[in-house]
Design a protein around this motif. Structure first.
Motif, PDB file in Angstrom:
ATOM      1  N   MET A  18      50.317 -53.448-163.573  1.00 58.17           N
ATOM      2  CA  MET A  18      49.049 -52.825-163.258  1.00 58.17           C
ATOM      3  C   MET A  18      47.939 -53.752-163.740  1.00 58.17           C
ATOM      4  N   PRO A  19      47.072 -54.235-162.856  1.00 54.22           N
ATOM      5  CA  PRO A  19      45.957 -55.077-163.300  1.00 54.22           C
ATOM      6  C   PRO A  19      45.065 -54.328-164.286  1.00 54.22           C
ATOM      7  N   LYS A  20      44.583 -55.016-165.290  1.00 53.28           N
ATOM      8  CA  LYS A  20      43.791 -54.380-166.347  1.00 53.28           C
ATOM      9  C   LYS A  20      42.444 -53.862-165.850  1.00 53.28           C
ATOM     10  N   ASP A  21      41.961 -54.340-164.700  1.00 51.76           N
ATOM     11  CA  ASP A  21      40.667 -53.886-164.188  1.00 51.76           C
ATOM     12  C   ASP A  21      40.803 -52.720-163.208  1.00 51.76           C
ATOM     13  N   LYS A  22      41.988 -52.154-163.087  1.00 47.55           N
ATOM     14  CA  LYS A  22      42.240 -51.035-162.170  1.00 47.55           C
ATOM     15  C   LYS A  22      42.539 -49.763-162.944  1.00 47.55           C
ATOM     16  N   LYS A  23      42.292 -48.619-162.283  1.00 54.17           N
ATOM     17  CA  LYS A  23      42.606 -47.307-162.867  1.00 54.17           C
ATOM     18  C   LYS A  23      43.507 -46.542-161.904  1.00 54.17           C
ATOM     19  N   ILE A  24      44.300 -45.679-162.473  1.00 56.06           N
ATOM     20  CA  ILE A  24      45.126 -44.762-161.694  1.00 56.06           C
ATOM     21  C   ILE A  24      44.585 -43.359-161.933  1.00 56.06           C
ATOM     22  N   VAL A  25      44.283 -42.665-160.852  1.00 55.02           N
ATOM     23  CA  VAL A  25      43.777 -41.296-160.950  1.00 55.02           C
ATOM     24  C   VAL A  25      44.946 -40.354-160.689  1.00 55.02           C
ATOM     25  N   LEU A  26      45.225 -39.513-161.664  1.00 52.95           N
ATOM     26  CA  LEU A  26      46.317 -38.554-161.570  1.00 52.95           C
ATOM     27  C   LEU A  26      45.800 -37.253-160.963  1.00 52.95           C
ATOM     28  N   GLY A  27      46.175 -36.963-159.734  1.00 47.16           N
ATOM     29  CA  GLY A  27      45.757 -35.735-159.058  1.00 47.16           C
ATOM     30  C   GLY A  27      46.695 -34.601-159.422  1.00 47.16           C
ATOM     31  N   LEU A  28      46.545 -34.098-160.630  1.00 45.68           N
ATOM     32  CA  LEU A  28      47.499 -33.127-161.181  1.00 45.68           C
ATOM     33  C   LEU A  28      47.088 -31.669-160.980  1.00 45.68           C
ATOM     34  N   VAL A  29      45.900 -31.434-160.472  1.00 41.56           N
ATOM     35  CA  VAL A  29      45.408 -30.060-160.304  1.00 41.56           C
ATOM     36  C   VAL A  29      45.394 -29.737-158.812  1.00 41.56           C
ATOM     37  N   THR A  30      46.182 -28.744-158.407  1.00 36.31           N
ATOM     38  CA  THR A  30      46.268 -28.421-156.992  1.00 36.31           C
ATOM     39  C   THR A  30      44.990 -27.763-156.474  1.00 36.31           C
ATOM     40  N   THR A  31      44.651 -28.103-155.250  1.00 38.86           N
ATOM     41  CA  THR A  31      43.500 -27.489-154.591  1.00 38.86           C
ATOM     42  C   THR A  31      43.973 -26.539-153.492  1.00 38.86           C
ATOM     43  N   LYS A  32      45.260 -26.346-153.399  1.00 35.29           N
ATOM     44  CA  LYS A  32      45.833 -25.530-152.323  1.00 35.29           C
ATOM     45  C   LYS A  32      45.921 -24.053-152.665  1.00 35.29           C
ATOM     46  N   SER A  33      45.906 -23.728-153.954  1.00 35.11           N
ATOM     47  CA  SER A  33      46.006 -22.322-154.349  1.00 35.11           C
ATOM     48  C   SER A  33      45.212 -22.101-155.628  1.00 35.11           C
ATOM     49  N   GLY A  34      44.971 -20.844-155.934  1.00 29.57           N
ATOM     50  CA  GLY A  34      44.224 -20.483-157.128  1.00 29.57           C
ATOM     51  C   GLY A  34      45.066 -20.428-158.388  1.00 29.57           C
ATOM     52  N   ASP A  35      46.368 -20.676-158.264  1.00 35.11           N
ATOM     53  CA  ASP A  35      47.228 -20.675-159.453  1.00 35.11           C
ATOM     54  C   ASP A  35      46.739 -21.759-160.405  1.00 35.11           C
ATOM     55  N   MET A  36      46.472 -21.350-161.662  1.00 37.51           N
ATOM     56  CA  MET A  36      45.919 -22.297-162.630  1.00 37.51           C
ATOM     57  C   MET A  36      47.014 -23.061-163.360  1.00 37.51           C
ATOM     58  N   GLU A  37      46.809 -24.345-163.464  1.00 40.86           N
ATOM     59  CA  GLU A  37      47.652 -25.182-164.294  1.00 40.86           C
ATOM     60  C   GLU A  37      47.259 -24.930-165.751  1.00 40.86           C
ATOM     61  N   SER A  38      48.164 -25.204-166.663  1.00 36.53           N
ATOM     62  CA  SER A  38      47.800 -25.057-168.074  1.00 36.53           C
ATOM     63  C   SER A  38      47.309 -26.399-168.600  1.00 36.53           C
ATOM     64  N   ALA A  39      46.383 -26.340-169.545  1.00 29.25           N
ATOM     65  CA  ALA A  39      45.866 -27.557-170.166  1.00 29.25           C
ATOM     66  C   ALA A  39      47.005 -28.317-170.845  1.00 29.25           C
ATOM     67  N   ASP A  40      47.911 -27.609-171.485  1.00 31.90           N
ATOM     68  CA  ASP A  40      49.033 -28.260-172.163  1.00 31.90           C
ATOM     69  C   ASP A  40      49.927 -29.007-171.178  1.00 31.90           C
ATOM     70  N   ASP A  41      50.176 -28.410-170.014  1.00 35.87           N
ATOM     71  CA  ASP A  41      50.999 -29.070-169.006  1.00 35.87           C
ATOM     72  C   ASP A  41      50.307 -30.333-168.498  1.00 35.87           C
ATOM     73  N   LEU A  42      49.016 -30.255-168.250  1.00 33.65           N
ATOM     74  CA  LEU A  42      48.282 -31.438-167.796  1.00 33.65           C
ATOM     75  C   LEU A  42      48.338 -32.542-168.837  1.00 33.65           C
ATOM     76  N   LYS A  43      48.135 -32.195-170.099  1.00 31.06           N
ATOM     77  CA  LYS A  43      48.192 -33.190-171.177  1.00 31.06           C
ATOM     78  C   LYS A  43      49.582 -33.803-171.289  1.00 31.06           C
ATOM     79  N   ARG A  44      50.597 -33.001-171.100  1.00 31.84           N
ATOM     80  CA  ARG A  44      51.971 -33.499-171.161  1.00 31.84           C
ATOM     81  C   ARG A  44      52.222 -34.498-170.029  1.00 31.84           C
ATOM     82  N   ARG A  45      51.716 -34.189-168.851  1.00 33.70           N
ATOM     83  CA  ARG A  45      51.914 -35.084-167.710  1.00 33.70           C
ATOM     84  C   ARG A  45      51.098 -36.366-167.856  1.00 33.70           C
ATOM     85  N   ILE A  46      49.911 -36.271-168.439  1.00 32.17           N
ATOM     86  CA  ILE A  46      49.115 -37.466-168.730  1.00 32.17           C
ATOM     87  C   ILE A  46      49.852 -38.333-169.747  1.00 32.17           C
TER      88      ILE A  46
END
Length: 79
Positions: free
Chosen positions: A1-29
């Motif tokens: 991965m080049p040091k001048d690039k970023k990867i954006v993790l699209g971990l929050v779904t926009t398809k439904s209102g079901d909420m992800e948990s903050a802990d799950d997002l942090k774990r995946r990050i």
């Protein structure tokens, strides 16, 4: 991965209102940071909230809650 690039993790779904948990997002990050340095990662919804002509079955309140979650988790992870 080049040091001048970023990867954006699209971990929050926009398809439904079901909420992800903050802990799950942090774990995946954390999992992603095993392969790419944390400072090269970012958090985002997976795409827009209206990815079809008819939109997705999600309320405006749920959209706001999901965006607030992204901001809160990003502040907690990256300060």
């Amino acid at each position: 991965m080049p040091k001048d690039k970023k990867i954006v993790l699209g971990l929050v779904t926009t398809k439904s209102g079901d909420m992800e948990s903050a802990d799950d997002l942090k774990r995946r990050i954390d999992q992603a940071s095993r392969y790419v340095p944390l400072e090269q990662l970012a958090l985002s919804p997976q795409c827009g909230f209206s990815s079809t002509v008819l939109g997705n079955n999600i309320t405006v309140d749920a959209e706001i809650a999901k965006l607030s979650l992204v901001v809160r988790v990003a502040h907690e992870v990256w300060g």
